[in-house]
Design a protein around this motif. Structure first.
Motif, PDB file in Angstrom:
ATOM      1  N   ALA A 215     -39.881 -52.268 -13.558  1.00  0.00           N
ATOM      2  CA  ALA A 215     -40.622 -51.464 -14.534  1.00  0.00           C
ATOM      3  C   ALA A 215     -39.694 -50.579 -15.369  1.00  0.00           C
ATOM      4  CB  ALA A 215     -41.655 -50.600 -13.823  1.00  0.00           C
ATOM      5  N   GLY A 216     -38.397 -50.561 -15.038  1.00  0.00           N
ATOM      6  CA  GLY A 216     -37.445 -49.754 -15.791  1.00  0.00           C
ATOM      7  C   GLY A 216     -37.537 -48.272 -15.486  1.00  0.00           C
ATOM      8  N   LEU A 217     -38.109 -47.930 -14.325  1.00  0.00           N
ATOM      9  CA  LEU A 217     -38.234 -46.520 -13.960  1.00  0.00           C
ATOM     10  C   LEU A 217     -36.909 -45.987 -13.416  1.00  0.00           C
ATOM     11  CD1 LEU A 217     -41.698 -46.592 -12.148  1.00  0.00           C
ATOM     12  CD2 LEU A 217     -41.197 -46.007 -14.530  1.00  0.00           C
ATOM     13  N   THR A 218     -36.784 -44.674 -13.398  1.00  0.00           N
ATOM     14  CA  THR A 218     -35.614 -44.022 -12.821  1.00  0.00           C
ATOM     15  C   THR A 218     -35.457 -44.493 -11.382  1.00  0.00           C
ATOM     16  OG1 THR A 218     -36.029 -42.099 -14.213  1.00  0.00           O
ATOM     17  CG2 THR A 218     -34.570 -41.788 -12.324  1.00  0.00           C
ATOM     18  N   ILE A 219     -34.238 -44.874 -11.012  1.00  0.00           N
ATOM     19  CA  ILE A 219     -33.977 -45.389  -9.667  1.00  0.00           C
ATOM     20  C   ILE A 219     -33.973 -44.225  -8.672  1.00  0.00           C
ATOM     21  CG2 ILE A 219     -32.350 -46.661  -8.215  1.00  0.00           C
ATOM     22  CD1 ILE A 219     -33.615 -48.318 -10.488  1.00  0.00           C
TER      23      ILE A 219
ATOM     24  N   LEU B 188     -37.952 -33.711  -6.046  1.00  0.00           N
ATOM     25  CA  LEU B 188     -39.205 -33.246  -6.660  1.00  0.00           C
ATOM     26  C   LEU B 188     -40.369 -34.204  -6.442  1.00  0.00           C
ATOM     27  CD1 LEU B 188     -37.745 -32.097 -10.091  1.00  0.00           C
ATOM     28  CD2 LEU B 188     -38.381 -30.648  -8.141  1.00  0.00           C
ATOM     29  N   LEU B 189     -40.048 -35.496  -6.345  1.00  0.00           N
ATOM     30  CA  LEU B 189     -41.067 -36.522  -6.194  1.00  0.00           C
ATOM     31  C   LEU B 189     -40.646 -37.469  -5.076  1.00  0.00           C
ATOM     32  CD1 LEU B 189     -43.637 -37.962  -7.296  1.00  0.00           C
ATOM     33  CD2 LEU B 189     -42.110 -39.228  -8.836  1.00  0.00           C
ATOM     34  N   VAL B 190     -41.587 -37.769  -4.203  1.00  0.00           N
ATOM     35  CA  VAL B 190     -41.334 -38.671  -3.085  1.00  0.00           C
ATOM     36  C   VAL B 190     -42.331 -39.817  -3.164  1.00  0.00           C
ATOM     37  CG1 VAL B 190     -41.738 -38.849  -0.589  1.00  0.00           C
ATOM     38  CG2 VAL B 190     -40.268 -37.056  -1.478  1.00  0.00           C
ATOM     39  N   GLY B 191     -41.857 -41.021  -2.914  1.00  0.00           N
ATOM     40  CA  GLY B 191     -42.711 -42.187  -2.789  1.00  0.00           C
ATOM     41  C   GLY B 191     -42.658 -42.680  -1.358  1.00  0.00           C
ATOM     42  N   GLU B 192     -43.830 -42.904  -0.773  1.00  0.00           N
ATOM     43  CA  GLU B 192     -43.909 -43.349   0.611  1.00  0.00           C
ATOM     44  C   GLU B 192     -44.756 -44.607   0.710  1.00  0.00           C
ATOM     45  OE1 GLU B 192     -41.508 -41.630   2.277  1.00  0.00           O
ATOM     46  OE2 GLU B 192     -42.900 -41.039   3.868  1.00  0.00           O
ATOM     47  N   PHE B 193     -44.246 -45.615   1.411  1.00  0.00           N
ATOM     48  CA  PHE B 193     -45.024 -46.819   1.664  1.00  0.00           C
ATOM     49  C   PHE B 193     -45.837 -46.593   2.929  1.00  0.00           C
ATOM     50  CE2 PHE B 193     -45.668 -50.883   3.755  1.00  0.00           C
ATOM     51  CZ  PHE B 193     -46.447 -51.486   2.783  1.00  0.00           C
ATOM     52  N   ASP B 194     -47.127 -46.837   2.837  1.00  0.00           N
ATOM     53  CA  ASP B 194     -48.031 -46.658   3.974  1.00  0.00           C
ATOM     54  C   ASP B 194     -48.509 -47.998   4.506  1.00  0.00           C
ATOM     55  OD1 ASP B 194     -48.128 -43.981   4.444  1.00  0.00           O
ATOM     56  OD2 ASP B 194     -49.920 -43.610   3.257  1.00  0.00           O
ATOM     57  N   GLY B 195     -47.719 -48.571   5.397  1.00  0.00           N
ATOM     58  CA  GLY B 195     -48.174 -49.756   6.106  1.00  0.00           C
ATOM     59  C   GLY B 195     -48.838 -49.325   7.404  1.00  0.00           C
TER      60      GLY B 195
ATOM     61  N   VAL C 161     -42.734 -38.665 -15.641  1.00  0.00           N
ATOM     62  CA  VAL C 161     -42.839 -38.027 -16.962  1.00  0.00           C
ATOM     63  C   VAL C 161     -43.174 -36.552 -16.798  1.00  0.00           C
ATOM     64  CG1 VAL C 161     -44.175 -37.969 -19.104  1.00  0.00           C
ATOM     65  CG2 VAL C 161     -43.435 -40.165 -18.162  1.00  0.00           C
ATOM     66  N   THR C 162     -44.186 -36.250 -15.995  1.00  0.00           N
ATOM     67  CA  THR C 162     -44.608 -34.859 -15.782  1.00  0.00           C
ATOM     68  C   THR C 162     -43.461 -33.993 -15.263  1.00  0.00           C
ATOM     69  OG1 THR C 162     -46.890 -35.510 -15.357  1.00  0.00           O
ATOM     70  CG2 THR C 162     -46.200 -33.380 -14.479  1.00  0.00           C
ATOM     71  N   LEU C 163     -42.674 -34.545 -14.374  1.00  0.00           N
ATOM     72  CA  LEU C 163     -41.562 -33.789 -13.755  1.00  0.00           C
ATOM     73  C   LEU C 163     -40.256 -33.925 -14.525  1.00  0.00           C
ATOM     74  CD1 LEU C 163     -42.385 -34.720 -10.060  1.00  0.00           C
ATOM     75  CD2 LEU C 163     -42.747 -32.498 -11.168  1.00  0.00           C
ATOM     76  N   ASN C 164     -40.306 -34.568 -15.706  1.00  0.00           N
ATOM     77  CA  ASN C 164     -39.129 -34.754 -16.557  1.00  0.00           C
ATOM     78  C   ASN C 164     -38.001 -35.471 -15.825  1.00  0.00           C
ATOM     79  OD1 ASN C 164     -37.919 -34.563 -19.063  1.00  0.00           O
ATOM     80  ND2 ASN C 164     -36.903 -32.640 -18.567  1.00  0.00           N
ATOM     81  N   LEU C 165     -38.376 -36.538 -15.118  1.00  0.00           N
ATOM     82  CA  LEU C 165     -37.405 -37.323 -14.344  1.00  0.00           C
ATOM     83  C   LEU C 165     -37.227 -38.724 -14.918  1.00  0.00           C
ATOM     84  CD1 LEU C 165     -38.625 -36.334 -10.763  1.00  0.00           C
ATOM     85  CD2 LEU C 165     -36.567 -35.504 -11.951  1.00  0.00           C
ATOM     86  N   VAL C 166     -37.588 -38.909 -16.164  1.00  0.00           N
ATOM     87  CA  VAL C 166     -37.484 -40.204 -16.817  1.00  0.00           C
ATOM     88  C   VAL C 166     -36.043 -40.473 -17.199  1.00  0.00           C
ATOM     89  CG1 VAL C 166     -38.321 -41.612 -18.729  1.00  0.00           C
ATOM     90  CG2 VAL C 166     -39.830 -39.932 -17.667  1.00  0.00           C
ATOM     91  N   ALA C 167     -35.611 -41.713 -16.925  1.00  0.00           N
ATOM     92  CA  ALA C 167     -34.217 -42.090 -17.236  1.00  0.00           C
ATOM     93  C   ALA C 167     -34.000 -42.146 -18.735  1.00  0.00           C
ATOM     94  CB  ALA C 167     -33.895 -43.437 -16.623  1.00  0.00           C
TER      95      ALA C 167
END
Length: 108
Positions: free
Chosen positions: A9-13, A38-45, A102-108
């Motif tokens: 998706a071209g998002l910040t790594i 500032l932002l965490v992504g968690e996989f919930d299996g 975008v909200t947290l201004n973390l876009v590459a």
């Protein structure tokens, strides 16, 4: 698979497996994905709620433990976004992250 969708998706790594600690240096969590603390992504299996139960723990205990962990991250000002198998199969991971980047201004 989450990471692949993020990259495609071209998002910040994100950083992988970043550790968070409280103000006293005590361990709070090791997260799947992290963007600048500032932002965490968690996989919930289901495995974390079934296979990786602690001795004497039931699924409800594991869910409450996970909620407490997430609350500790929020107290540090961290936004937590969760992904499920359905999100992966439907290609929805990037959409769940994009707005927060975008909200947290973390876009590459």
């Amino acid at each position: 698979w989450c990471r692949a969708q993020i990259i495609e998706a071209g998002l910040t790594i994100p950083r992988l497996q970043h550790e968070f600690h409280d103000e006293n240096g005590s361990f709070i969590a090791r997260t799947d994905f992290d963007w600048d603390g500032l932002l965490v992504g968690e996989f919930d299996g289901k495995i974390k709620y079934q296979k990786h139960l602690r001795p004497g723990e039931n699924v409800t205990d594991a869910v409450v433990r996970e909620k407490n962990r997430e609350d500790a991250l929020r107290r540090r000002g961290v936004i937590v976004v969760r992904f499920t198998w359905d999100d992966l199969r439907n290609g929805a991971v990037a959409d769940k992250i994009r707005g927060w980047l975008v909200t947290l201004n973390l876009v590459a």
